[in-house]
Write a protein that holds these residues in place. Structure first.
Motif, mmCIF file in Angstrom:
data_model
loop_
_atom_site.group_PDB
_atom_site.id
_atom_site.type_symbol
_atom_site.label_atom_id
_atom_site.label_comp_id
_atom_site.label_asym_id
_atom_site.label_seq_id
_atom_site.Cartn_x
_atom_site.Cartn_y
_atom_site.Cartn_z
ATOM 1 N N VAL A 197 17.475 -24.020 17.445
ATOM 2 C CA VAL A 197 17.846 -23.155 18.565
ATOM 3 C C VAL A 197 16.728 -23.156 19.603
ATOM 4 C CG1 VAL A 197 19.295 -21.641 17.149
ATOM 5 C CG2 VAL A 197 16.872 -21.088 17.473
ATOM 6 N N SER A 198 17.077 -22.753 20.822
ATOM 7 C CA SER A 198 16.082 -22.642 21.898
ATOM 8 C C SER A 198 15.551 -21.220 21.975
ATOM 9 C CB SER A 198 16.741 -23.033 23.231
ATOM 10 O OG SER A 198 17.749 -22.093 23.570
ATOM 11 N N GLU A 199 14.602 -21.020 22.888
ATOM 12 C CA GLU A 199 14.072 -19.672 23.124
ATOM 13 C C GLU A 199 15.223 -18.758 23.559
ATOM 14 O OE1 GLU A 199 11.145 -18.486 22.611
ATOM 15 O OE2 GLU A 199 10.060 -20.334 22.153
ATOM 16 N N GLY A 200 15.169 -17.501 23.129
ATOM 17 C CA GLY A 200 16.203 -16.551 23.507
ATOM 18 C C GLY A 200 17.411 -16.550 22.596
ATOM 19 N N VAL A 201 17.379 -17.361 21.552
ATOM 20 C CA VAL A 201 18.492 -17.415 20.606
ATOM 21 C C VAL A 201 18.016 -16.891 19.253
ATOM 22 C CG1 VAL A 201 20.166 -18.874 19.428
ATOM 23 C CG2 VAL A 201 19.511 -19.394 21.790
ATOM 24 N N THR A 202 18.703 -15.891 18.730
ATOM 25 C CA THR A 202 18.353 -15.281 17.451
ATOM 26 C C THR A 202 19.432 -15.595 16.422
ATOM 27 O OG1 THR A 202 17.234 -13.452 18.571
ATOM 28 C CG2 THR A 202 17.802 -13.139 16.255
ATOM 29 N N VAL A 203 19.063 -16.261 15.354
ATOM 30 C CA VAL A 203 20.021 -16.618 14.315
ATOM 31 C C VAL A 203 20.403 -15.382 13.514
ATOM 32 C CG1 VAL A 203 20.410 -18.004 12.247
ATOM 33 C CG2 VAL A 203 19.156 -18.975 14.179
ATOM 34 N N VAL A 204 21.709 -15.167 13.353
ATOM 35 C CA VAL A 204 22.234 -14.011 12.629
ATOM 36 C C VAL A 204 22.545 -14.384 11.184
ATOM 37 C CG1 VAL A 204 24.088 -12.309 12.511
ATOM 38 C CG2 VAL A 204 23.187 -13.024 14.734
ATOM 39 N N ASP A 205 23.212 -15.508 10.995
ATOM 40 C CA ASP A 205 23.463 -16.055 9.668
ATOM 41 C C ASP A 205 23.556 -17.567 9.810
ATOM 42 O OD1 ASP A 205 26.128 -16.710 10.470
ATOM 43 O OD2 ASP A 205 26.838 -14.754 9.835
ATOM 44 N N LYS A 206 24.003 -18.266 8.787
ATOM 45 C CA LYS A 206 23.986 -19.727 8.796
ATOM 46 C C LYS A 206 24.797 -20.338 9.939
ATOM 47 C CE LYS A 206 23.027 -20.621 3.907
ATOM 48 N NZ LYS A 206 23.506 -21.300 2.675
ATOM 49 N N LYS A 207 25.829 -19.635 10.376
ATOM 50 C CA LYS A 207 26.720 -20.209 11.382
ATOM 51 C C LYS A 207 26.833 -19.367 12.656
ATOM 52 C CE LYS A 207 29.633 -22.460 7.878
ATOM 53 N NZ LYS A 207 31.027 -22.618 7.386
ATOM 54 N N SER A 208 26.049 -18.327 12.768
ATOM 55 C CA SER A 208 26.151 -17.444 13.931
ATOM 56 C C SER A 208 24.780 -17.140 14.525
ATOM 57 C CB SER A 208 26.837 -16.123 13.551
ATOM 58 O OG SER A 208 28.133 -16.342 13.072
ATOM 59 N N ALA A 209 24.744 -16.968 15.841
ATOM 60 C CA ALA A 209 23.499 -16.638 16.523
ATOM 61 C C ALA A 209 23.797 -15.789 17.749
ATOM 62 C CB ALA A 209 22.759 -17.905 16.930
ATOM 63 N N ASP A 210 22.862 -14.916 18.107
ATOM 64 C CA ASP A 210 22.961 -14.129 19.326
ATOM 65 C C ASP A 210 22.150 -14.819 20.408
ATOM 66 O OD1 ASP A 210 24.587 -12.262 18.178
ATOM 67 O OD2 ASP A 210 22.985 -10.812 17.766
ATOM 68 N N VAL A 211 22.796 -15.090 21.529
ATOM 69 C CA VAL A 211 22.168 -15.835 22.616
ATOM 70 C C VAL A 211 21.826 -14.888 23.759
ATOM 71 C CG1 VAL A 211 22.430 -17.721 24.263
ATOM 72 C CG2 VAL A 211 23.440 -17.910 21.977
ATOM 73 N N LYS A 212 20.550 -14.864 24.116
ATOM 74 C CA LYS A 212 20.073 -14.054 25.227
ATOM 75 C C LYS A 212 19.035 -14.879 25.988
ATOM 76 C CE LYS A 212 18.295 -9.397 26.213
ATOM 77 N NZ LYS A 212 17.790 -8.145 25.621
ATOM 78 N N PRO A 213 19.479 -15.938 26.662
ATOM 79 C CA PRO A 213 18.537 -16.823 27.339
ATOM 80 C C PRO A 213 17.870 -16.144 28.522
ATOM 81 C CG PRO A 213 20.784 -17.385 27.929
ATOM 82 C CD PRO A 213 20.868 -16.354 26.843
ATOM 83 N N VAL A 214 16.584 -16.417 28.670
ATOM 84 C CA VAL A 214 15.823 -15.845 29.781
ATOM 85 C C VAL A 214 16.086 -16.629 31.058
ATOM 86 C CG1 VAL A 214 13.525 -15.301 30.640
ATOM 87 C CG2 VAL A 214 14.048 -14.991 28.217
ATOM 88 N N GLN A 215 16.164 -17.943 30.936
ATOM 89 C CA GLN A 215 16.462 -18.795 32.076
ATOM 90 C C GLN A 215 17.076 -20.092 31.571
ATOM 91 O OE1 GLN A 215 12.770 -19.642 34.009
ATOM 92 N NE2 GLN A 215 11.909 -20.748 32.292
ATOM 93 N N GLY A 216 17.761 -20.799 32.452
ATOM 94 C CA GLY A 216 18.374 -22.062 32.055
ATOM 95 C C GLY A 216 19.528 -21.855 31.101
ATOM 96 N N TYR A 217 19.389 -22.405 29.888
ATOM 97 C CA TYR A 217 20.453 -22.326 28.902
ATOM 98 C C TYR A 217 19.952 -21.778 27.566
ATOM 99 C CZ TYR A 217 23.127 -25.525 31.917
ATOM 100 O OH TYR A 217 23.784 -26.103 32.962
ATOM 101 N N GLY A 218 20.863 -21.129 26.833
ATOM 102 C CA GLY A 218 20.646 -20.869 25.423
ATOM 103 C C GLY A 218 21.254 -22.069 24.701
ATOM 104 N N ILE A 219 20.518 -22.662 23.777
ATOM 105 C CA ILE A 219 20.972 -23.906 23.151
ATOM 106 C C ILE A 219 20.991 -23.759 21.629
ATOM 107 C CG2 ILE A 219 20.555 -26.401 22.919
ATOM 108 C CD1 ILE A 219 19.003 -26.186 25.600
ATOM 109 N N ILE A 220 22.068 -24.227 21.026
ATOM 110 C CA ILE A 220 22.211 -24.227 19.570
ATOM 111 C C ILE A 220 22.613 -25.614 19.121
ATOM 112 C CG2 ILE A 220 23.502 -23.303 17.603
ATOM 113 C CD1 ILE A 220 24.068 -20.805 19.322
ATOM 114 N N VAL A 221 21.905 -26.147 18.131
ATOM 115 C CA VAL A 221 22.272 -27.428 17.515
ATOM 116 C C VAL A 221 22.712 -27.122 16.090
ATOM 117 C CG1 VAL A 221 21.465 -29.678 16.705
ATOM 118 C CG2 VAL A 221 20.716 -28.798 18.926
ATOM 119 N N PHE A 222 23.888 -27.630 15.721
ATOM 120 C CA PHE A 222 24.377 -27.408 14.362
ATOM 121 C C PHE A 222 24.978 -28.689 13.797
ATOM 122 C CE2 PHE A 222 27.874 -26.310 17.154
ATOM 123 C CZ PHE A 222 29.037 -26.696 16.487
ATOM 124 N N LYS A 223 25.227 -28.679 12.500
ATOM 125 C CA LYS A 223 25.717 -29.876 11.813
ATOM 126 C C LYS A 223 27.050 -30.358 12.366
ATOM 127 C CE LYS A 223 23.382 -29.179 7.365
ATOM 128 N NZ LYS A 223 23.576 -28.964 5.905
#
Length: 223
Positions: A197-223
């Protein structure tokens, strides 16, 4: 965020009109609304986006007003009109309003988009959900640093990311909030395990995350 604000603003507008007496608002109906099932463990009280395995996108918007005024029929009409206008402007648009309901001052809107392009187009937002290779081909900047989820302190940059072409990636655009408002996070549910994950992204569980990007994009890479 823009993708939710298009409908959230409609919710707020209808609410404000009711409060000012400019629309006819009835009494609140009683009853519980069950949280919709999704691709991952979801919080039914939180606005979310779900990236589904078939490429479709599920959007759930939750607004809690805690007041006795609403015009749910007016909101539904506004959303349906927006969908019709978008479909008329884009022949490939795949958008459906699945649910629009209110209970105890909480308004919930559930929409389905056939692909990420329909979601991005309807919400007038730069949004992507697909493979890393497809993101690169679509012109998204992969010159980024992402943090590992499984092992704390690990990170990857563009060279490693380019070697993960068949893995999936989500770009969620950061949108400047209205004056006096804080940047709100949005739950992103993925159909497989989150890896980076990028800055501003908080992982909640294995498949979920809360995205709060400061600038640009919130980014998540998954399988």
């Amino acid at each position: 965020m823009k993708r939710t604000k298009k409908i959230s603003k409609a919710v707020c507008l209808l609410f404000c009109l009711c409060v000012m007496g400019l629309t006819a608002c009835g009494e609140k109906s009683e009853g519980n609304i069950n949280a919709e099932s999704g691709t991952s463990t979801e919080d039914g009280s939180k606005t979310s986006i779900s990236v589904n395995k078939d490429g479709s996108i599920t959007s759930k918007i939750v607004e809690d007003f805690g007041e006795n005024y609403y015009d749910i029929d007016g909101l539904k009409t506004m959303i349906e009109t927006s969908i019709t206008e978008y479909q008329q402007s884009s022949s490939s648009a795949k958008v459906q309003l699945k649910k629009c309901s209110e209970s105890s001052g909480v308004v919930k809107v559930h929409m389905e988009f056939g692909d990420y392009q329909s979601y991005a187009g309807f919400n007038e937002e730069n949004f992507f959900a697909g493979t890393v290779q497809a993101a690169n081909q679509a012109g998204f900047d992969l010159n980024i640093t992402l943090h590992g989820v499984a092992s704390e302190g690990t990170s990857i940059s563009k060279p490693e990311l380019m070697g993960m072409g068949s893995n999936h990636i989500v770009f969620v655009e950061a949108v400047k909030p209205e004056e006096g408002q804080e940047v709100e996070s949005i739950r992103v549910n993925c159909f497989d395990e989150i890896l980076y994950v990028s800055e501003g992204v908080t992982v909640v569980d294995k498949k979920s995350a809360d995205v709060k990007p400061v600038q640009g994009y919130g980014i998540i890479v998954f399988k």
